[in-house]
Every structure is written in structure tokens, then in C-alpha cells.
Design a protein around this motif. Structure first.
Motif, PDB file in Angstrom:
ATOM      1  N   PRO A 228       0.682  -1.436   0.034  1.00  0.00           N
ATOM      2  CA  PRO A 228      -0.002  -0.056  -0.222  1.00  0.00           C
ATOM      3  C   PRO A 228       0.862   1.365  -0.103  1.00  0.00           C
ATOM      4  O   PRO A 228       0.452   2.491  -0.792  1.00  0.00           O
ATOM      5  CB  PRO A 228      -0.722  -0.224   1.183  1.00  0.00           C
ATOM      6  N   LEU A 229       1.850   1.101   0.524  1.00  0.00           N
ATOM      7  CA  LEU A 229       2.747   2.452   0.833  1.00  0.00           C
ATOM      8  C   LEU A 229       3.581   2.452  -0.417  1.00  0.00           C
ATOM      9  O   LEU A 229       3.721   3.627  -1.103  1.00  0.00           O
ATOM     10  CB  LEU A 229       3.793   2.183   1.801  1.00  0.00           C
ATOM     11  N   ALA A 230       3.914   1.644  -1.479  1.00  0.00           N
ATOM     12  CA  ALA A 230       4.548   1.567  -2.748  1.00  0.00           C
ATOM     13  C   ALA A 230       3.613   2.169  -3.629  1.00  0.00           C
ATOM     14  O   ALA A 230       3.792   3.128  -4.560  1.00  0.00           O
ATOM     15  CB  ALA A 230       4.697   0.190  -3.135  1.00  0.00           C
ATOM     16  N   LEU A 231       2.190   1.816  -3.376  1.00  0.00           N
ATOM     17  CA  LEU A 231       1.185   2.397  -4.442  1.00  0.00           C
ATOM     18  C   LEU A 231       1.032   3.979  -3.912  1.00  0.00           C
ATOM     19  O   LEU A 231       0.859   4.778  -5.125  1.00  0.00           O
ATOM     20  CB  LEU A 231      -0.064   1.861  -4.088  1.00  0.00           C
ATOM     21  N   ARG A 232       1.339   4.469  -2.688  1.00  0.00           N
ATOM     22  CA  ARG A 232       1.120   5.843  -2.424  1.00  0.00           C
ATOM     23  C   ARG A 232       2.363   6.658  -3.002  1.00  0.00           C
ATOM     24  O   ARG A 232       2.274   7.797  -3.504  1.00  0.00           O
ATOM     25  CB  ARG A 232       0.970   6.067  -0.950  1.00  0.00           C
ATOM     26  N   LEU A 233       3.384   5.901  -2.908  1.00  0.00           N
ATOM     27  CA  LEU A 233       4.698   6.752  -3.279  1.00  0.00           C
ATOM     28  C   LEU A 233       5.206   6.403  -4.747  1.00  0.00           C
ATOM     29  O   LEU A 233       6.270   6.820  -4.914  1.00  0.00           O
ATOM     30  CB  LEU A 233       5.784   6.024  -2.302  1.00  0.00           C
ATOM     31  N   ASN A 234       4.382   5.626  -5.520  1.00  0.00           N
ATOM     32  CA  ASN A 234       4.752   5.604  -6.833  1.00  0.00           C
ATOM     33  C   ASN A 234       5.902   4.796  -7.086  1.00  0.00           C
ATOM     34  O   ASN A 234       6.862   5.298  -7.929  1.00  0.00           O
ATOM     35  CB  ASN A 234       4.546   6.648  -7.686  1.00  0.00           C
ATOM     36  N   THR A 235       6.301   3.656  -6.271  1.00  0.00           N
ATOM     37  CA  THR A 235       7.355   2.959  -6.371  1.00  0.00           C
ATOM     38  C   THR A 235       6.841   1.561  -6.628  1.00  0.00           C
ATOM     39  O   THR A 235       5.982   0.971  -6.341  1.00  0.00           O
ATOM     40  CB  THR A 235       8.402   3.165  -5.293  1.00  0.00           C
ATOM     41  N   THR A 236       8.141   0.876  -7.197  1.00  0.00           N
ATOM     42  CA  THR A 236       8.025  -0.690  -7.381  1.00  0.00           C
ATOM     43  C   THR A 236       8.706  -1.509  -6.279  1.00  0.00           C
ATOM     44  O   THR A 236       8.367  -2.839  -6.354  1.00  0.00           O
ATOM     45  CB  THR A 236       8.573  -1.057  -8.628  1.00  0.00           C
ATOM     46  N   GLN A 237       9.313  -0.705  -5.544  1.00  0.00           N
ATOM     47  CA  GLN A 237       9.865  -1.445  -4.132  1.00  0.00           C
ATOM     48  C   GLN A 237       8.645  -1.626  -3.083  1.00  0.00           C
ATOM     49  O   GLN A 237       8.349  -0.807  -2.646  1.00  0.00           O
ATOM     50  CB  GLN A 237      10.852  -0.589  -3.851  1.00  0.00           C
ATOM     51  N   ALA A 238       8.322  -2.815  -2.973  1.00  0.00           N
ATOM     52  CA  ALA A 238       7.333  -3.229  -1.879  1.00  0.00           C
ATOM     53  C   ALA A 238       7.765  -3.806  -0.637  1.00  0.00           C
ATOM     54  O   ALA A 238       7.190  -4.090   0.219  1.00  0.00           O
ATOM     55  CB  ALA A 238       6.236  -4.139  -2.629  1.00  0.00           C
ATOM     56  N   MET A 239       9.245  -3.739  -0.307  1.00  0.00           N
ATOM     57  CA  MET A 239       9.964  -4.094   0.756  1.00  0.00           C
ATOM     58  C   MET A 239      10.877  -3.508   1.112  1.00  0.00           C
ATOM     59  O   MET A 239      11.624  -2.996   0.280  1.00  0.00           O
ATOM     60  CB  MET A 239      10.011  -5.642   0.786  1.00  0.00           C
ATOM     61  N   PRO A 240      11.148  -3.269   2.357  1.00  0.00           N
ATOM     62  CA  PRO A 240      12.417  -2.461   2.744  1.00  0.00           C
ATOM     63  C   PRO A 240      13.635  -3.397   2.341  1.00  0.00           C
ATOM     64  O   PRO A 240      13.803  -4.471   2.158  1.00  0.00           O
ATOM     65  CB  PRO A 240      12.568  -2.480   4.401  1.00  0.00           C
ATOM     66  N   ARG A 241      14.781  -2.528   1.908  1.00  0.00           N
ATOM     67  CA  ARG A 241      15.899  -3.140   1.435  1.00  0.00           C
ATOM     68  C   ARG A 241      16.878  -4.006   2.638  1.00  0.00           C
ATOM     69  O   ARG A 241      17.271  -5.033   2.493  1.00  0.00           O
ATOM     70  CB  ARG A 241      16.806  -2.130   0.906  1.00  0.00           C
ATOM     71  N   HIS A 242      16.655  -3.425   3.812  1.00  0.00           N
ATOM     72  CA  HIS A 242      17.504  -4.114   4.956  1.00  0.00           C
ATOM     73  C   HIS A 242      16.483  -4.089   6.167  1.00  0.00           C
ATOM     74  O   HIS A 242      15.976  -3.185   6.536  1.00  0.00           O
ATOM     75  CB  HIS A 242      18.507  -2.915   5.378  1.00  0.00           C
ATOM     76  N   LEU A 243      16.231  -5.587   6.409  1.00  0.00           N
ATOM     77  CA  LEU A 243      15.527  -5.747   7.577  1.00  0.00           C
ATOM     78  C   LEU A 243      16.239  -6.427   8.387  1.00  0.00           C
ATOM     79  O   LEU A 243      16.554  -7.477   8.327  1.00  0.00           O
ATOM     80  CB  LEU A 243      14.237  -6.786   7.052  1.00  0.00           C
ATOM     81  N   HIS A 244      16.440  -6.169   9.603  1.00  0.00           N
ATOM     82  CA  HIS A 244      17.134  -6.920  10.706  1.00  0.00           C
ATOM     83  C   HIS A 244      16.643  -7.743  11.382  1.00  0.00           C
ATOM     84  O   HIS A 244      15.294  -7.949  11.659  1.00  0.00           O
ATOM     85  CB  HIS A 244      17.590  -5.802  11.840  1.00  0.00           C
ATOM     86  N   VAL A 245      17.254  -8.901  11.428  1.00  0.00           N
ATOM     87  CA  VAL A 245      16.761 -10.191  11.806  1.00  0.00           C
ATOM     88  C   VAL A 245      17.776 -10.646  13.029  1.00  0.00           C
ATOM     89  O   VAL A 245      18.798 -10.862  12.865  1.00  0.00           O
ATOM     90  CB  VAL A 245      16.411 -11.240  10.795  1.00  0.00           C
ATOM     91  N   SER A 246      17.172 -10.976  14.181  1.00  0.00           N
ATOM     92  CA  SER A 246      18.194 -11.442  15.306  1.00  0.00           C
ATOM     93  C   SER A 246      18.584 -12.943  14.937  1.00  0.00           C
ATOM     94  O   SER A 246      17.529 -13.709  14.297  1.00  0.00           O
ATOM     95  CB  SER A 246      17.492 -11.236  16.543  1.00  0.00           C
ATOM     96  N   THR A 247      19.642 -13.288  15.450  1.00  0.00           N
ATOM     97  CA  THR A 247      20.259 -14.605  15.000  1.00  0.00           C
ATOM     98  C   THR A 247      20.448 -15.373  16.205  1.00  0.00           C
ATOM     99  O   THR A 247      20.923 -16.423  16.278  1.00  0.00           O
ATOM    100  CB  THR A 247      21.447 -14.469  14.149  1.00  0.00           C
ATOM    101  N   ASP A 248      20.448 -14.716  17.424  1.00  0.00           N
ATOM    102  CA  ASP A 248      20.656 -15.240  18.818  1.00  0.00           C
ATOM    103  C   ASP A 248      19.462 -15.384  19.754  1.00  0.00           C
ATOM    104  O   ASP A 248      18.919 -14.105  20.001  1.00  0.00           O
ATOM    105  CB  ASP A 248      21.857 -14.661  19.294  1.00  0.00           C
ATOM    106  N   GLY A 249      19.191 -16.549  20.042  1.00  0.00           N
ATOM    107  CA  GLY A 249      17.751 -16.510  20.903  1.00  0.00           C
ATOM    108  C   GLY A 249      17.861 -16.381  22.409  1.00  0.00           C
ATOM    109  O   GLY A 249      19.319 -16.640  22.901  1.00  0.00           O
ATOM    110  N   VAL A 250      17.084 -16.421  23.182  1.00  0.00           N
ATOM    111  CA  VAL A 250      17.012 -16.247  24.605  1.00  0.00           C
ATOM    112  C   VAL A 250      15.723 -17.187  25.041  1.00  0.00           C
ATOM    113  O   VAL A 250      14.709 -17.130  24.328  1.00  0.00           O
ATOM    114  CB  VAL A 250      16.762 -14.811  25.210  1.00  0.00           C
ATOM    115  N   LEU A 251      16.209 -18.045  25.830  1.00  0.00           N
ATOM    116  CA  LEU A 251      15.137 -18.736  26.714  1.00  0.00           C
ATOM    117  C   LEU A 251      14.103 -18.245  27.501  1.00  0.00           C
ATOM    118  O   LEU A 251      14.541 -17.444  28.187  1.00  0.00           O
ATOM    119  CB  LEU A 251      15.849 -19.896  27.462  1.00  0.00           C
ATOM    120  N   VAL A 252      12.692 -18.550  26.985  1.00  0.00           N
ATOM    121  CA  VAL A 252      11.855 -17.887  27.907  1.00  0.00           C
ATOM    122  C   VAL A 252      11.129 -19.004  28.963  1.00  0.00           C
ATOM    123  O   VAL A 252      10.605 -20.002  28.444  1.00  0.00           O
ATOM    124  CB  VAL A 252      10.545 -17.450  26.861  1.00  0.00           C
TER     125      VAL A 252
END
Length: 288
Positions: A228-252
């Protein structure tokens, strides 16, 4: 200084059971309730509005908001955010955004925008978000495991302790202690004064307008989240280029999960139908 005070400080990061025991031993002069401001530290979360695109945007901290603001900046100006110092990309009313965003505070104008224009809100599973906030702002150790912000950790930890009513100074909190102190803040009715990284989502983006009033409410990892943002901004980029994903878990643990359930119950009541998946922050699970 009372000896029990030092015992309290030393035990806090690793033992929440000892926390209440030592607190009972402290002289009254070492305890105080925090001074609460009427205006939350997160008062600028809503409403952030782009008049050019007739677009209102809201995102809680630790929901992927940095990726969102970077995405909006890049697609508005045609170039990535280039600065590493303050004001950061999240500060959308700074000069670096060249007036693209305005802060709408008038209730009548907010109502008009929500009725007539496009509104977008980014959310996250409440329990997973709190674990992420703990890793980023409160966790013990160096920054290699969870990329904890060591420069600001002391201030976040001690602001949370103050809000819970404890005048003390420690450098970090275990996840066990973090959830204990956060539960205390909620029990005192002070959740609205929490920092934006741990402010409940129903007290941030959805404080005045519930989720169903927004045009789109989504998780950042949901398919087509930014379309929806891509349509408002008139861009073909529909996802962020850099998405931080944690690689180390912690026990709950069972105790931690019970506290998280209590702390986030109102958030789940409001956001449940919009979350779209089961939380990974469950007993004996390792949460990334």
C-alpha cells in the motif's frame, strides 16, 4: 549508605526473587515513586502525516520502524538515508526530511485524515517485541550477542527502575528481572509513561484510534506489507531493503512467559485479529 542497598543492586540483574526481599530491607529514603509526566515520551508517535501523499504513518519502536522510515525516505528522495548521527531517520519532522512530514495534533484534523485519507500502522507480536526491546536496550553483556546499545543501556535500565519506584542504579537487567520490573510498572498504572521501546501498542499508535480505523495494519514480515505504501509513493519497491533479523535466541521460562502474558494482555485483546500468527515467545522456547 545502607548495606542492603548494595545487596539490592548486585542481585537485581540476575534474581527477581531477591529483588522484593532486598527492597523490603531498604530504608524509605532510598525508595521513591517516579515523577510522572502527563505527556508520554512517545507523544510524537501519532499522527505523522505526509500531505503530498495524503498518508498517515504510525509504527511502534521495535516493530521494524527503522526499516519503515528508511524505506519511506529512500522512496521519497530517491536515495538512502545517509546520516549516522542525530537527528535519526525516525525523527521525521527534522530538517533532514525537508518538511515531508508534519505532526498533526488537532483531534478534529486527525479525525478527518482517518476518515478521508490513507493511514498505515506497523505492529508486532507484543511478547516478541518486548523480548526484542530487552535485547536491544536492557540486556547484560557486551554487544556481540544481541547488539545491545551499550551507550544508552544505563539510561534505559534506570529510567525503567525509577518508573517502578526504585531509586537505584544498575547497568543491565536479565530478561527475568526486566519482565519483573516491567510488570511492576504496569501494576502501578504507569504504562503510559514507559519509553517508546516498551510502550504498549494500544497506548501508542492506537491510543486514540483503534486498529480497525486504520486503512492498513500489518506486521513488517507479512507478505506485501509495504505494497500500500508503494502504491502511494509510486514505487515498485514493496519491501524494505534492509530488515534486521536477530540470530541469537534467549530462553523464555515459565515465569517469564507468565509475566509477559500479564503485561501484554490488553495489547493482544486489541491486536489479536491483526497479528495473523502465534507468538514465538512461549514457555521453554528460544526467542530470536
Amino acid at each position: 549508605m545502607h548495606a542492603a542497598f548494595f545487596l539490592f543492586v548486585l542481585s537485581l540483574p540476575s534474581s527477581t526473587a531477591a529483588l522484593e526481599k532486598h527492597r523490603a530491607l531498604l530504608p524509605a529514603t532510598l525508595l521513591r515513586a517516579s515523577t510522572l509526566e502527563e505527556d508520554s515520551l512517545s507523544s510524537d508517535l501519532f499522527m505523522r502525516y505526509m500531505p503530498k501523499h495524503r498518508l498517515a504513518v504510525c509504527a511502534c519502536a521495535k516493530c521494524g520502524s527503522t526499516s519503515l522510515w528508511n524505506y519511506l525516505y529512500e522512496n521519497e528522495f530517491g536515495t538512502p538515508w545517509q546520516w549516522s548521527d542525530e537527528p535519526y531517520v525516525q525523527h521525521v519532522t527534522s530538517d533532514r526530511w525537508q518538511g515531508r512530514f508534519v505532526q498533526v495534533r488537532d483531534p478534529a484534523e486527525q479525525e478527518r485524515i482517518m476518515d478521508q485519507e490513507f493511514s498505515f500502522a506497523l505492529i508486532r507480536d507484543p511478547k516478541e517485541r518486548l523480548v526484542s526491546a530487552w535485547k536491544s536496550k536492557f540486556a547484560c553483556g557486551d554487544s556481540t550477542r544481541f547488539h545491545t546499545d551499550l551507550e544508552t543501556r544505563d539510561s534505559y535500565v534506570n529510567a525503567l527502575l525509577t518508573l517502578a519506584g526504585w531509586k537505584t542504579h544498575v547497568h543491565c537487567l536479565s530478561l527475568d528481572a526486566f519482565t519483573f520490573v516491567l510488570e511492576k510498572v504496569h501494576s502501578l498504572g504507569r504504562a503510559q509513561s514507559l519509553d517508546r521501546h516498551v510502550l504498549p501498542q494500544h497506548l501508542g499508535c492506537f491510543k486514540d484510534f483503534p486498529p480497525h480505523r486504520f486503512s492498513r495494519v500489518t506486521r513488517i514480515d507479512e507478505d506485501g506489507a509495504f505494497l500500500p505504501l508503494a502504491l502511494r509513493l509510486n514505487t515498485t519497491q514493496a519491501m524494505p531493503r534492509h530488515l534486521h533479523v536477530s540470530t541469537d535466541g534467549v530462553l523464555v521460562t515459565e515465569k517469564i512467559e507468565a509475566r509477559l502474558e500479564q503485561i501484554t494482555s490488553e495489547e493482544y485483546a486489541m491486536l489479536g485479529e491483526f497479528l495473523g500468527k502465534e507468538s514465538s515467545a512461549k514457555e521453554e522456547a528460544s526467542v530470536l
